[in-house]
Write a protein that holds these residues in place. Structure first.
Motif, PDB file in Angstrom:
ATOM      1  N   VAL A 181       0.854  -1.189   0.000  1.00 55.36           N
ATOM      2  CA  VAL A 181       0.000   0.000   0.000  1.00 55.36           C
ATOM      3  C   VAL A 181       0.888   1.237   0.000  1.00 55.36           C
ATOM      4  O   VAL A 181       1.724   1.419   0.889  1.00 55.36           O
ATOM      5  N   SER A 182       0.710   2.105  -0.996  1.00 55.12           N
ATOM      6  CA  SER A 182       1.492   3.332  -1.102  1.00 55.12           C
ATOM      7  C   SER A 182       0.850   4.447  -0.283  1.00 55.12           C
ATOM      8  O   SER A 182      -0.245   4.295   0.260  1.00 55.12           O
ATOM      9  N   ASN A 183       1.544   5.608  -0.228  1.00 55.86           N
ATOM     10  CA  ASN A 183       0.998   6.754   0.500  1.00 55.86           C
ATOM     11  C   ASN A 183      -0.309   7.245  -0.107  1.00 55.86           C
ATOM     12  O   ASN A 183      -1.177   7.787   0.592  1.00 55.86           O
ATOM     13  N   SER A 184      -0.465   7.065  -1.411  1.00 59.97           N
ATOM     14  CA  SER A 184      -1.684   7.517  -2.087  1.00 59.97           C
ATOM     15  C   SER A 184      -2.833   6.535  -1.936  1.00 59.97           C
ATOM     16  O   SER A 184      -3.948   6.808  -2.383  1.00 59.97           O
ATOM     17  N   GLY A 185      -2.550   5.375  -1.324  1.00 55.66           N
ATOM     18  CA  GLY A 185      -3.582   4.369  -1.162  1.00 55.66           C
ATOM     19  C   GLY A 185      -3.619   3.342  -2.277  1.00 55.66           C
ATOM     20  O   GLY A 185      -4.425   2.408  -2.238  1.00 55.66           O
ATOM     21  N   LYS A 186      -2.747   3.500  -3.272  1.00 57.15           N
ATOM     22  CA  LYS A 186      -2.688   2.527  -4.363  1.00 57.15           C
ATOM     23  C   LYS A 186      -2.122   1.220  -3.842  1.00 57.15           C
ATOM     24  O   LYS A 186      -1.167   1.198  -3.070  1.00 57.15           O
ATOM     25  N   THR A 187      -2.716   0.109  -4.269  1.00 57.46           N
ATOM     26  CA  THR A 187      -2.286  -1.203  -3.773  1.00 57.46           C
ATOM     27  C   THR A 187      -1.796  -2.088  -4.914  1.00 57.46           C
ATOM     28  O   THR A 187      -2.157  -1.887  -6.077  1.00 57.46           O
ATOM     29  N   ARG A 188      -0.982  -3.051  -4.557  1.00 62.07           N
ATOM     30  CA  ARG A 188      -0.536  -4.069  -5.504  1.00 62.07           C
ATOM     31  C   ARG A 188      -0.149  -5.310  -4.723  1.00 62.07           C
ATOM     32  O   ARG A 188       0.085  -5.276  -3.510  1.00 62.07           O
ATOM     33  N   GLN A 189      -0.041  -6.445  -5.437  1.00 65.64           N
ATOM     34  CA  GLN A 189       0.265  -7.704  -4.782  1.00 65.64           C
ATOM     35  C   GLN A 189       1.636  -8.244  -5.141  1.00 65.64           C
ATOM     36  O   GLN A 189       2.113  -9.177  -4.495  1.00 65.64           O
ATOM     37  N   ASP A 215      11.819  -3.080  -5.644  1.00 63.48           N
ATOM     38  CA  ASP A 215      11.095  -1.900  -6.127  1.00 63.48           C
ATOM     39  C   ASP A 215      10.006  -1.483  -5.142  1.00 63.48           C
ATOM     40  O   ASP A 215       9.096  -0.737  -5.489  1.00 63.48           O
ATOM     41  N   ILE A 216      10.115  -1.929  -3.888  1.00 62.25           N
ATOM     42  CA  ILE A 216       9.163  -1.541  -2.844  1.00 62.25           C
ATOM     43  C   ILE A 216       9.506  -0.142  -2.342  1.00 62.25           C
ATOM     44  O   ILE A 216      10.648   0.125  -1.958  1.00 62.25           O
ATOM     45  N   SER A 217       8.543   0.752  -2.345  1.00 63.08           N
ATOM     46  CA  SER A 217       8.770   2.107  -1.857  1.00 63.08           C
ATOM     47  C   SER A 217       8.849   2.123  -0.327  1.00 63.08           C
ATOM     48  O   SER A 217       8.474   1.149   0.335  1.00 63.08           O
ATOM     49  N   LYS A 218       9.316   3.231   0.225  1.00 64.15           N
ATOM     50  CA  LYS A 218       9.405   3.348   1.676  1.00 64.15           C
ATOM     51  C   LYS A 218       8.026   3.229   2.327  1.00 64.15           C
ATOM     52  O   LYS A 218       7.868   2.599   3.373  1.00 64.15           O
ATOM     53  N   ALA A 219       7.018   3.843   1.711  1.00 66.45           N
ATOM     54  CA  ALA A 219       5.662   3.768   2.268  1.00 66.45           C
ATOM     55  C   ALA A 219       5.140   2.341   2.210  1.00 66.45           C
ATOM     56  O   ALA A 219       4.541   1.845   3.183  1.00 66.45           O
ATOM     57  N   GLU A 220       5.350   1.660   1.089  1.00 63.05           N
ATOM     58  CA  GLU A 220       4.912   0.273   0.962  1.00 63.05           C
ATOM     59  C   GLU A 220       5.636  -0.613   1.962  1.00 63.05           C
ATOM     60  O   GLU A 220       5.037  -1.513   2.565  1.00 63.05           O
ATOM     61  N   CYS A 221       6.942  -0.356   2.150  1.00 63.41           N
ATOM     62  CA  CYS A 221       7.714  -1.154   3.102  1.00 63.41           C
ATOM     63  C   CYS A 221       7.210  -0.938   4.524  1.00 63.41           C
ATOM     64  O   CYS A 221       7.085  -1.883   5.305  1.00 63.41           O
ATOM     65  N   SER A 222       6.886   0.306   4.867  1.00 61.57           N
ATOM     66  CA  SER A 222       6.376   0.603   6.203  1.00 61.57           C
ATOM     67  C   SER A 222       5.041  -0.090   6.456  1.00 61.57           C
ATOM     68  O   SER A 222       4.817  -0.668   7.519  1.00 61.57           O
ATOM     69  N   ASN A 223       4.162  -0.061   5.462  1.00 62.90           N
ATOM     70  CA  ASN A 223       2.869  -0.721   5.614  1.00 62.90           C
ATOM     71  C   ASN A 223       2.990  -2.238   5.638  1.00 62.90           C
ATOM     72  O   ASN A 223       2.189  -2.928   6.277  1.00 62.90           O
ATOM     73  N   LEU A 224       3.997  -2.757   4.966  1.00 63.81           N
ATOM     74  CA  LEU A 224       4.195  -4.205   4.877  1.00 63.81           C
ATOM     75  C   LEU A 224       4.948  -4.756   6.079  1.00 63.81           C
ATOM     76  O   LEU A 224       4.550  -5.760   6.673  1.00 63.81           O
ATOM     77  N   MET A 225       6.057  -4.094   6.426  1.00 66.46           N
ATOM     78  CA  MET A 225       6.986  -4.617   7.427  1.00 66.46           C
ATOM     79  C   MET A 225       6.904  -3.904   8.774  1.00 66.46           C
ATOM     80  O   MET A 225       7.452  -4.378   9.756  1.00 66.46           O
ATOM     81  N   GLY A 226       6.290  -2.719   8.775  1.00 67.13           N
ATOM     82  CA  GLY A 226       6.268  -1.935   9.993  1.00 67.13           C
ATOM     83  C   GLY A 226       7.416  -0.959  10.101  1.00 67.13           C
ATOM     84  O   GLY A 226       7.487  -0.176  11.047  1.00 67.13           O
ATOM     85  N   TYR A 227       8.333  -0.981   9.125  1.00 68.70           N
ATOM     86  CA  TYR A 227       9.494  -0.094   9.069  1.00 68.70           C
ATOM     87  C   TYR A 227       9.700   0.295   7.608  1.00 68.70           C
ATOM     88  O   TYR A 227       9.453  -0.504   6.706  1.00 68.70           O
TER      89      TYR A 227
END
Length: 243
Positions: A181-189, A215-227
C-alpha cells in the motif's frame, strides 16, 4: 499486516557442492556443514534482522541417489512486538543430476519461528539449473496461516578471472493479495527483487559482497513490514566456512 519472508530455498547449489566439499560418512552418505556471518539477513530483498548482522548455520545430509535432508537456522528480529529471535528451517528434496551441467532440484521446506509459531509455514520449490543459468518457482499455501504466495526467479552464476564467483538474481514475489500500500492508497500484490553477488575463497573461507534491492517504496515497506528502511538497496557482506 506484517509480512514475513524467510530464507530462500536455494539448495540446488548447496546440495551439488556437497558432493565435493562434504564429509563422506560412507559410500552413499555425505554431510555438509556451513556456518556464515552476514552483515544483514536479507530474504527476497527484505531484511529479517532490522538491518543488523546474523549468524547462520546449516547441515545437509546428501544421499548418492539424489535425496537430501537439510536443517538451517539464523538469528532474526522482526520487531513489532514479535518475540521470536530465531528461524529454524527443515528441508527435504531430490536433486536429479542429469549431467555435470544440468540438474533439477525439487523439495519441500518447513519454516519455523520459536516463540512465534503463528508465523510457521510450508513451501514447495523447484529449481532447474543448466550451464550456469537457473529458473525456479517457490510456493506456499499457508503463509502466516491463511495466505498463499508464489516466488518466481531466474539467476546466472559464472566465474571471473582470479577465481572470483559472480551470481546474478532477479525475482518476482506475488502475495496473491494487495498487501503493498502506497501513501496515495494505491495497492498491488507483486514486487520485484534483485541481487548481484561476488564471492571468493580466501584463507579457508568464502568471502562475499552482495548488492540487494527491491522496487518496494518506503511507504509500501512501512505498511508491509512496519518499518520503511528494510526493503531499500543495501550492501550485504558475508563470510562462510564449509566443513
Amino acid at each position: 499486516m506484517k509480512k514475513i519472508t524467510s530464507r530462500a530455498s536455494l539448495v540446488a547449489g548447496l546440495v551439488a557442492a556437497s558432493t565435493v566439499q562434504a564429509i563422506e560418512l560412507n559410500d552413499n552418505l555425505s554431510l555438509l556443514i556451513d556456518v556464515e556471518v552476514v552483515s544483514d539477513y536479507r530474504s527476497r530483498g527484505q531484511s529479517q534482522t532490522l538491518g543488523d548482522p546474523a549468524l547462520q548455520a546449516g547441515a545437509t545430509l546428501f544421499h548418492s541417489s539424489g535425496l537430501y535432508a537439510m536443517v538451517w537456522t539464523s538469528n532474526l528480529d522482526f520487531g513489532n512486538g514479535l518475540k521470536t529471535r530465531q528461524e529454524l528451517d527443515y528441508l527435504g528434496g531430490y536433486l536429479w543430476q542429469i549431467n555435470d551441467d544440468i540438474s533439477l532440484d525439487v523439495g519441500h521446506a518447513k519454516y519455523t519461528y520459536p516463540r512465534s509459531s503463528q508465523l510457521n509455514y510450508n513451501e514447495t520449490y523447484a529449481v532447474l539449473s543448466a550451464y550456469g543459468f537457473k529458473a525456479a518457482t517457490q510456493y506456499a499455501d499457508n503463509y502466516e496461516g491463511n495466505q498463499s504466495y508464489m516466488w518466481n526467479w531466474v539467476g546466472y552464476d559464472t566465474k571471473l578471472p582470479y577465481d572470483i564467483d559472480v551470481s546474478l538474481h532477479y525475482g518476482v514475489v506475488d502475495y496473491k493479495d494487495d498487501v503493498l500500500v502506497s501513501n496515495s492508497g494505491k495497492t498491488r500484490q507483486r514486487y520485484d527483487e534483485w541481487v548481484a553477488k561476488i564471492s571468493k575463497d580466501f584463507i579457508g573461507a568464502t568471502w562475499s559482497l552482495s548488492y540487494v534491492d527491491t522496487d518496494i517504496s518506503k511507504a509500501e515497506c512501512s505498511n508491509l513490514m512496519g518499518y520503511d528502511d528494510l526493503c531499500s538497496a543495501t550492501l550485504v557482506a558475508g563470510v562462510k566456512k564449509s566443513f
